[in-house]
Structures are given as structure tokens and as C-alpha cells.
Scaffold this motif. Structure first.
Motif, mmCIF file in Angstrom:
data_model
loop_
_atom_site.group_PDB
_atom_site.id
_atom_site.type_symbol
_atom_site.label_atom_id
_atom_site.label_comp_id
_atom_site.label_asym_id
_atom_site.label_seq_id
_atom_site.Cartn_x
_atom_site.Cartn_y
_atom_site.Cartn_z
ATOM 1 N N ALA A 232 3.952 -5.440 5.255
ATOM 2 C CA ALA A 232 3.248 -4.256 4.750
ATOM 3 C C ALA A 232 4.205 -3.320 4.019
ATOM 4 N N ALA A 233 5.399 -3.125 4.573
ATOM 5 C CA ALA A 233 6.399 -2.279 3.919
ATOM 6 C C ALA A 233 6.827 -2.889 2.583
ATOM 7 N N GLY A 234 6.970 -4.196 2.547
ATOM 8 C CA GLY A 234 7.319 -4.865 1.300
ATOM 9 C C GLY A 234 6.235 -4.710 0.251
ATOM 10 N N ALA A 235 4.977 -4.835 0.675
ATOM 11 C CA ALA A 235 3.863 -4.666 -0.268
ATOM 12 C C ALA A 235 3.838 -3.244 -0.815
ATOM 13 N N ALA A 236 3.998 -2.266 0.064
ATOM 14 C CA ALA A 236 4.026 -0.872 -0.377
ATOM 15 C C ALA A 236 5.218 -0.619 -1.290
ATOM 16 N N GLY A 237 6.362 -1.199 -0.950
ATOM 17 C CA GLY A 237 7.552 -1.034 -1.771
ATOM 18 C C GLY A 237 7.397 -1.613 -3.161
ATOM 19 N N LEU A 238 6.696 -2.732 -3.270
ATOM 20 C CA LEU A 238 6.444 -3.303 -4.600
ATOM 21 C C LEU A 238 5.617 -2.342 -5.455
ATOM 22 N N LEU A 239 4.609 -1.737 -4.846
ATOM 23 C CA LEU A 239 3.773 -0.799 -5.596
ATOM 24 C C LEU A 239 4.544 0.464 -5.970
ATOM 25 N N VAL A 240 5.331 0.979 -5.042
ATOM 26 C CA VAL A 240 6.160 2.150 -5.355
ATOM 27 C C VAL A 240 7.162 1.797 -6.445
ATOM 28 N N GLY A 241 7.610 0.550 -6.453
ATOM 29 C CA GLY A 241 8.561 0.085 -7.447
ATOM 30 C C GLY A 241 8.056 0.136 -8.872
ATOM 31 N N LEU A 242 6.763 0.222 -9.040
ATOM 32 C CA LEU A 242 6.229 0.390 -10.392
ATOM 33 C C LEU A 242 6.644 1.743 -10.971
ATOM 34 N N PHE A 243 6.940 2.696 -10.106
ATOM 35 C CA PHE A 243 7.326 4.039 -10.534
ATOM 36 C C PHE A 243 8.800 4.334 -10.267
ATOM 37 N N VAL A 244 9.358 3.729 -9.211
ATOM 38 C CA VAL A 244 10.775 3.879 -8.858
ATOM 39 C C VAL A 244 11.352 2.465 -8.764
ATOM 40 N N PRO A 245 11.869 1.941 -9.877
ATOM 41 C CA PRO A 245 12.243 0.524 -9.931
ATOM 42 C C PRO A 245 13.188 0.043 -8.831
ATOM 43 N N VAL A 246 14.128 0.860 -8.412
ATOM 44 C CA VAL A 246 15.070 0.400 -7.388
ATOM 45 C C VAL A 246 14.353 0.085 -6.072
ATOM 46 N N ILE A 247 13.311 0.834 -5.750
ATOM 47 C CA ILE A 247 12.521 0.566 -4.540
ATOM 48 C C ILE A 247 11.820 -0.783 -4.676
ATOM 49 N N GLY A 248 11.268 -1.064 -5.842
ATOM 50 C CA GLY A 248 10.596 -2.338 -6.071
ATOM 51 C C GLY A 248 11.535 -3.516 -5.964
ATOM 52 N N VAL A 249 12.742 -3.359 -6.499
ATOM 53 C CA VAL A 249 13.733 -4.444 -6.410
ATOM 54 C C VAL A 249 14.111 -4.693 -4.957
ATOM 55 N N LEU A 250 14.375 -3.626 -4.223
ATOM 56 C CA LEU A 250 14.740 -3.787 -2.814
ATOM 57 C C LEU A 250 13.594 -4.392 -2.004
ATOM 58 N N ALA A 251 12.371 -3.949 -2.273
ATOM 59 C CA ALA A 251 11.212 -4.510 -1.574
ATOM 60 C C ALA A 251 11.035 -5.988 -1.923
ATOM 61 N N ALA B 41 1.857 -7.663 -4.308
ATOM 62 C CA ALA B 41 1.627 -6.649 -3.277
ATOM 63 C C ALA B 41 0.318 -6.916 -2.532
ATOM 64 N N ILE B 42 -0.707 -7.323 -3.242
ATOM 65 C CA ILE B 42 -1.989 -7.632 -2.600
ATOM 66 C C ILE B 42 -1.827 -8.820 -1.647
ATOM 67 N N MET B 43 -1.119 -9.845 -2.097
ATOM 68 C CA MET B 43 -0.939 -11.024 -1.246
ATOM 69 C C MET B 43 -0.121 -10.696 0.000
ATOM 70 N N ALA B 44 0.962 -9.932 -0.171
ATOM 71 C CA ALA B 44 1.780 -9.558 0.990
ATOM 72 C C ALA B 44 0.997 -8.636 1.919
ATOM 73 N N GLY B 45 0.225 -7.717 1.346
ATOM 74 C CA GLY B 45 -0.598 -6.825 2.160
ATOM 75 C C GLY B 45 -1.674 -7.577 2.920
ATOM 76 N N PHE B 46 -2.289 -8.545 2.265
ATOM 77 C CA PHE B 46 -3.291 -9.373 2.936
ATOM 78 C C PHE B 46 -2.667 -10.149 4.093
#
Length: 115
Positions: A52-71, A13-18
Motif C-alpha cells: 500500500a505504501a508503495g502504491a501511494a508512493g508511486l502516485l505521489v511520485g507523479l508530483f515528487v519524482p524522488v518519492i516515486g523512484v524510491l517507491a 499503483a492500482i495493481m499494487a493497491g489491489f
């Protein structure tokens, strides 16, 4: 295993956000190659937003796994498209750069399924 998943996911997420921030702030070392690859400037904001959306989705995926997989899938497809764009532009020496950003995303996906 879960700790490794969290660490790799946060790194991805940090790398994609950067990478997204580099496009948003028009870092010369990012936008010059985009111009060299013939990526229209009107696409740059959207490409940065996708990362940026992918990076945010990875972080959200730590709590909602399906979002992380999709991101993660979205980011893998994004960086695969970047590799195709670089190769299409015949800048073969630059093909490794999107792969470096893709690697931790693939690792996060693999660790997420294993954890």
C-alpha cells in the motif's frame, strides 16, 4: 512519453493497491498461497502495508519524482522477494504471479527516467 509514464504509473499503483487490499481483506486466493509458502500470518499486515505504501508512493511520485523512484525501487525489491519466497517454497508454477505485479512498476521506473 510523459503520458505513457503517467498511465503505466497509475496502472502499477492500482495493481499494487489491489494486491495490498487483497491481503488486508484476507482474500482466500491470496492468503492461502501465503500460508502454503510458509509466510507467517503475523507478517501479512506488514506485507500489505508495504504494498500500500508503495502504491501511494508511486502516485505521489507523479508530483515528487524522488518519492516515486524510491517507491518503485521498494516495490521491485518487494516483488523480487516474493519470487524468491515462491521458489524457496518450491511452488515454481506460481513464480510468474509476483512478476506480473512487478512488470508495470519496472515499466513506470523506466518511463519515468525516459520522460
Amino acid at each position: 512519453m510523459f503520458t505513457a509514464y503517467v498511465v503505466v504509473t497509475v496502472l502499477a499503483a492500482i495493481m499494487a493497491g489491489f494486491s495490498a487490499g487483497s491481503v488486508f481483506f484476507r482474500a482466500q486466493w491470496v492468503v492461502q498461497p501465503l500460508a502454503d509458502y510458509s509466510v507467517p500470518q503475523s507478517w501479512w499486515l506488514w506485507l500489505g502495508a508495504a504494498k500500500a505504501a508503495g502504491a501511494a508512493g508511486l502516485l505521489v511520485g507523479l508530483f515528487v519524482p524522488v518519492i516515486g523512484v524510491l517507491a518503485g525501487i521498494g516495490l521491485v525489491l518487494y516483488f523480487a522477494g516474493a519470487v524468491v519466497t515462491v521458489i524457496r517454497a518450491r511452488w515454481y508454477s506460481h513464480a510468474a504471479f509476483p512478476l506480473l505485479y512487478m512488470a508495470p512498476v519496472v515499466g513506470a521506473l523506466a518511463l519515468g527516467f525516459a520522460a
